[in-house]
Design a protein around this motif. Structure first.
Motif, PDB file in Angstrom:
ATOM      1  N   LEU A 265       0.955  -1.232  -0.195  1.00 12.75           N
ATOM      2  CA  LEU A 265       0.065  -0.146  -0.021  1.00 12.75           C
ATOM      3  C   LEU A 265       0.933   1.231   0.049  1.00 12.75           C
ATOM      4  O   LEU A 265       0.503   2.234  -0.746  1.00 12.75           O
ATOM      5  N   GLY A 266       1.883   0.977   0.888  1.00  9.61           N
ATOM      6  CA  GLY A 266       2.968   2.353   0.608  1.00  9.61           C
ATOM      7  C   GLY A 266       3.395   2.555  -0.454  1.00  9.61           C
ATOM      8  O   GLY A 266       3.522   3.680  -1.015  1.00  9.61           O
ATOM      9  N   VAL A 267       4.009   1.632  -1.122  1.00  8.24           N
ATOM     10  CA  VAL A 267       4.603   1.609  -2.488  1.00  8.24           C
ATOM     11  C   VAL A 267       3.590   2.198  -3.485  1.00  8.24           C
ATOM     12  O   VAL A 267       4.145   3.091  -4.298  1.00  8.24           O
TER      13      VAL A 267
ATOM     14  N   ARG B  72      -6.483  13.606  -3.620  1.00  7.78           N
ATOM     15  CA  ARG B  72      -7.121  14.132  -2.405  1.00  7.78           C
ATOM     16  C   ARG B  72      -6.596  13.607  -1.207  1.00  7.78           C
ATOM     17  O   ARG B  72      -7.081  13.580  -0.112  1.00  7.78           O
ATOM     18  N   ARG B  73      -5.257  13.023  -1.371  1.00  4.30           N
ATOM     19  CA  ARG B  73      -4.655  12.480  -0.129  1.00  4.30           C
ATOM     20  C   ARG B  73      -4.142  13.540   0.828  1.00  4.30           C
ATOM     21  O   ARG B  73      -3.611  14.320   0.379  1.00  4.30           O
ATOM     22  N   SER B  74      -4.284  13.152   2.052  1.00 10.88           N
ATOM     23  CA  SER B  74      -3.943  14.026   3.141  1.00 10.88           C
ATOM     24  C   SER B  74      -2.360  13.995   3.449  1.00 10.88           C
ATOM     25  O   SER B  74      -1.776  12.934   2.974  1.00 10.88           O
TER      26      SER B  74
ATOM     27  N   LEU C  71      -0.874  11.252   5.296  1.00 12.04           N
ATOM     28  CA  LEU C  71      -0.898   9.961   5.095  1.00 12.04           C
ATOM     29  C   LEU C  71       0.279   9.719   4.183  1.00 12.04           C
ATOM     30  O   LEU C  71       1.003   8.456   4.195  1.00 12.04           O
ATOM     31  N   VAL C  72       0.695  10.590   3.236  1.00 11.49           N
ATOM     32  CA  VAL C  72       1.604  10.581   2.271  1.00 11.49           C
ATOM     33  C   VAL C  72       2.751  10.445   3.116  1.00 11.49           C
ATOM     34  O   VAL C  72       3.715   9.464   2.906  1.00 11.49           O
ATOM     35  N   THR C  73       3.061  11.372   4.185  1.00 13.97           N
ATOM     36  CA  THR C  73       4.396  11.292   4.985  1.00 13.97           C
ATOM     37  C   THR C  73       4.279   9.909   5.807  1.00 13.97           C
ATOM     38  O   THR C  73       5.694   9.201   5.583  1.00 13.97           O
ATOM     39  N   VAL C  74       3.308   9.373   6.088  1.00 18.13           N
ATOM     40  CA  VAL C  74       3.256   8.176   6.960  1.00 18.13           C
ATOM     41  C   VAL C  74       3.627   6.957   6.047  1.00 18.13           C
ATOM     42  O   VAL C  74       4.655   6.162   6.215  1.00 18.13           O
TER      43      VAL C  74
ATOM     44  N   LEU D 198       7.197   4.655   6.080  1.00 20.35           N
ATOM     45  CA  LEU D 198       7.149   3.262   6.228  1.00 20.35           C
ATOM     46  C   LEU D 198       7.740   2.658   5.136  1.00 20.35           C
ATOM     47  O   LEU D 198       8.795   1.834   5.220  1.00 20.35           O
ATOM     48  N   VAL D 199       7.729   3.113   3.893  1.00 22.39           N
ATOM     49  CA  VAL D 199       8.490   2.640   2.665  1.00 22.39           C
ATOM     50  C   VAL D 199       9.782   2.813   3.005  1.00 22.39           C
ATOM     51  O   VAL D 199      10.858   1.716   2.453  1.00 22.39           O
ATOM     52  N   LEU D 200      10.029   4.122   3.375  1.00 17.57           N
ATOM     53  CA  LEU D 200      11.649   4.326   3.587  1.00 17.57           C
ATOM     54  C   LEU D 200      12.355   3.503   4.371  1.00 17.57           C
ATOM     55  O   LEU D 200      13.325   2.844   4.491  1.00 17.57           O
ATOM     56  N   LEU D 201      11.534   3.135   5.609  1.00 13.16           N
ATOM     57  CA  LEU D 201      12.079   2.353   6.869  1.00 13.16           C
ATOM     58  C   LEU D 201      12.334   1.018   6.262  1.00 13.16           C
ATOM     59  O   LEU D 201      13.661   0.109   6.463  1.00 13.16           O
ATOM     60  N   TRP D 202      11.273   0.563   5.362  1.00 12.04           N
ATOM     61  CA  TRP D 202      11.619  -0.884   4.633  1.00 12.04           C
ATOM     62  C   TRP D 202      12.624  -0.996   3.952  1.00 12.04           C
ATOM     63  O   TRP D 202      13.512  -1.858   3.847  1.00 12.04           O
ATOM     64  N   VAL D 203      12.698   0.245   3.103  1.00 11.08           N
ATOM     65  CA  VAL D 203      14.115   0.018   2.308  1.00 11.08           C
ATOM     66  C   VAL D 203      15.626  -0.184   2.859  1.00 11.08           C
ATOM     67  O   VAL D 203      16.250  -0.909   2.692  1.00 11.08           O
ATOM     68  N   VAL D 204      15.287   0.777   4.048  1.00  8.88           N
ATOM     69  CA  VAL D 204      16.778   0.501   5.006  1.00  8.88           C
ATOM     70  C   VAL D 204      16.670  -0.770   5.497  1.00  8.88           C
ATOM     71  O   VAL D 204      17.917  -1.548   5.457  1.00  8.88           O
TER      72      VAL D 204
END
Lengths: 342, 292
Positions: A141-143, B6-8, B11-14, B18-24
């Motif tokens: 969902l994030g990606v 329409r995304r807040s 939400l985009v930041t969160v 999350l994705v950045l954390l996963w990439v690390v």
């Protein structure tokens, strides 16, 4: 396709599977009914200046001869299955009588090799699988909400933990969480406990192995879910939005139902792969704290005095476990197949 | 998606975080080990301070420069890791070629035959796919000792091919289902036999699926530890059991770095594989899923 043509097309593949998968299972079954020969003992009399003594020694030549003549060992029936190293019913019964609480009983049962391995294998399977599903979905969902340029590189990086050889992956993590490695040292500072070692405590070892399991399998769930997200139909989403559904409700009531078949697929694959957890235990050198069924088999086979009987018995019980695990899937597929035919 | 604008921002930041954390989490272990493989053991496994691995204090003291190839030299030259690498190459190439040959024939037959036994064959293959490899190994050892075939590369190759078959069959089966039946059937109407139709009509169009399946066969053979560790003799060892055997002798100073260097060396081909075949790997992972 005619039966004859079908036969010739499938023949090489089927032959390979019969010879090296089906027959070995038969061979495992036969081996599981046998135990190694006992050593041939011989009594010799040693006479020295202080008199004679009777001594029992191992007759190596005779033992070897017996082993060469009948490599399978001697027939033992089902005794391999019920002995202390496997199902251990009588030991469990004694423990049940002697222990004063259920916790005490579990603690005692954990000294039995088979049940110890079973406990870890099942815990690993049923903890890692749901975590992989959740984390995979979250990443997908994030990606999916990232700008397109970042998606490719993210997928590239994500594939690494999954594709890398399990033994190598676990070694890489193991060296980092070693008390002299970067994560191990970091944890010591964080916990303010300079003696903290992940290897020393069974709980921490179990957690460490499961973290590895999630790390190496989450990418699989992520990729599959991500592919599924690309095919979510537009109309129900818009309809939900018009009806006033917020983002979470849209995910909950539109996206997740759409991804359900994929979740079933991932669960099936994960159950199969996690049930045979093996390499991480070798890589993390965790055998003192955690063993799995596969590791037990490996351990019996290793070394000069391989215990083929014990290995084969554990193998049979493992195969039984796999079949039990797969039964719901097989029944479901059977129904689908029949529905398609009719 | 229409919803994008329409995304807040929250939400985009969160989700980005999350994705950045996963990439690390996904990449850092590899980068760290790659970096550390050029250090000496006292730095990579530092008793005093983990930052030594970054600064390379002991590496400087022992070798005179911040990076050293000692680990690689020890692994490849002194411990003859090149021999293991060669063996791996032989095993992997043979396994991929043989299992694809068997698998395309079998998968094609399964996709084109509508009889009930097709279903049973696929189900049996699924059960075989689920069986832990080490259980099969315990069945091989005794007969292989008896027939004197234990320890040789061809034995490991044929065993890996067989273990690979269930997966290959499933994958190619679902792939051939996507090739329209009319294609080969019209060739047969024109007078081809089934095999000629397969040879002249199906083979030219099957390569995308075969390459994808081949990648996974490659991975299975390359990543295998259970079979190669138990069925190959010392001098025929492939890379993964060789690395495992490095670990046995960790007491000697510097030997752990041999293993670290070997681990990085064995990861490099996989890295290149993802670099070139990312699209195929992703499509292969989802191929089974889309079928349900």
């Amino acid at each position: 396709m005619k039966h004859r043509t079908f036969f010739w097309f499938i023949f090489p593949s089927a032959l390979a599977m019969i010879l090296f998968i089906a027959l070995p299972v038969v061979s495992v079954f036969i081996q599981s009914l046998h135990v190694e020969h006992e050593q041939v003992l011989r009594t010799v009399e040693n006479c020295g200046p202080f008199g004679c003594t009777q001594e029992t020694v191992v007759d190596r030549a005779a033992t070897q001869e017996l082993r060469d003549a009948k490599p399978l060992g001697r027939f033992a029936g089902l005794s391999n299955y019920t002995d202390r190293n496997h199902l251990a019913f009588s030991e469990l019964g004694v423990m049940w009588d002697r222990s004063d609480s259920f916790a005490d009983f579990t603690r005692r049962a954990m000294t039995l090799p088979f049940w110890r391995a079973m406990a870890f294998t099942l815990t690993f399977t049923f903890v890692v699988t749901p975590l992989v599903l959740t984390l995979g979905l979250a990443i997908a969902l994030g990606v999916n909400s990232l700008p397109r340029v970042f998606r490719g590189p993210t997928i590239f990086v994500s594939l690494l933990p999954m594709i890398v050889t399990p033994l190598i992956g676990s070694l890489i993590l193991f060296w980092m969480v070693d008390s002299r490695g970067v994560l191990g040292a970091g944890l010591q500072t964080l916990m303010n406990d300079p003696t903290l070692s992940l290897k020393a405590s069974p709980t921490l070892t179990w957690i460490m192995l499961m973290v590895y399991g999630v790390w190496s399998s989450a990418p699989f769930a992520f990729i599959v879910f991500y592919a599924g997200l690309q095919t979510v139909p537009e109309e129900p989403l818009e309809a939900a939005m018009i009806d006033g559904a917020n983002r979470w409700q849209r995910i909950r009531y539109v996206v997740i139902p759409h991804l359900m078949p994929l979740a079933v697929f991932i669960t099936l694959m994960q159950l199969m792969d996690n049930f045979r957890v093996f390499e991480p235990i070798v890589g993390f050198q965790a055998q003192a704290q955690a063993t799995s069924l596969s590791y037990n088999i490996f351990n019996y086979l290793r070394g000069d005095a391989a215990q083929f009987g014990a290995a084969a018995t554990t193998s049979m019980l493992t195969i039984l476990g796999v079949v039990v695990l797969l039964t719901p899937v097989l029944i479901r597929t059977w129904r689908d197949f029949n529905r398609k035919r009719s | 998606m229409a919803a994008t604008h329409r995304r807040s921002p929250l939400l985009v930041t969160v989700s980005t975080a999350l994705v950045l954390l996963w990439v690390v989490i996904a990449a850092f272990p590899f980068l760290w080990t790659l970096w550390g493989s050029f250090k000496v053991q006292a730095d990579f496994f530092s008793l005093a301070d983990w930052r030594n691995a970054l600064r390379g204090t002991f590496t400087m003291a022992q070798t005179g420069s911040a990076f050293t190839g000692q680990g690689y030299e020890g692994a490849w030259v002194q411990e003859e890791f090149w021999r293991a690498a060669m063996n791996t190459m032989i095993v992997v190439v043979c396994v991929v070629i043989i299992s694809l040959t068997f698998g395309t024939l079998g998968g094609y037959a399964l996709a084109r035959s509508g009889f009930r036994y097709t279903f049973w064959l696929l189900m049996i293959a699924l059960v075989f796919r689920a069986m832990p490899h080490i259980t099969l190994v315990s069945g091989y050892l005794l007969p292989f000792f008896q027939w004197n075939v234990w320890g040789h590369l061809p034995t490991a190759i044929i065993v890996l091919v067989a273990i690979n078959q269930p997966f290959t069959l499933w994958m190619l089966h679902s792939f051939f289902l996507n090739i329209p039946k009319d294609l080969d059937e019209s060739a047969m109407v024109d007078g081809c036999t089934r095999f000629q139709a397969f040879r002249h009509v199906i083979v030219p169009v099957m390569w995308p699926g075969v390459i994808t399946t081949g990648l996974f066969s490659f991975l299975l053979a390359y990543n295998d530890f259970a079979v190669t560790a138990m069925l190959l003799s010392q001098q025929n060892q492939t890379m993964i059991p060789k690395i495992a055997s490095f670990l046995g002798s960790t007491q000697v100073e510097g030997n752990v770095m041999f293993a670290v260097a070997a681990v990085i060396s064995a990861t490099a081909p996989l890295f290149v594989l993802i670099l070139f075949f990312q699209r195929q790997i992703v499509s292969g992972l989802t191929a089974g899923a889309v079928k349900g």
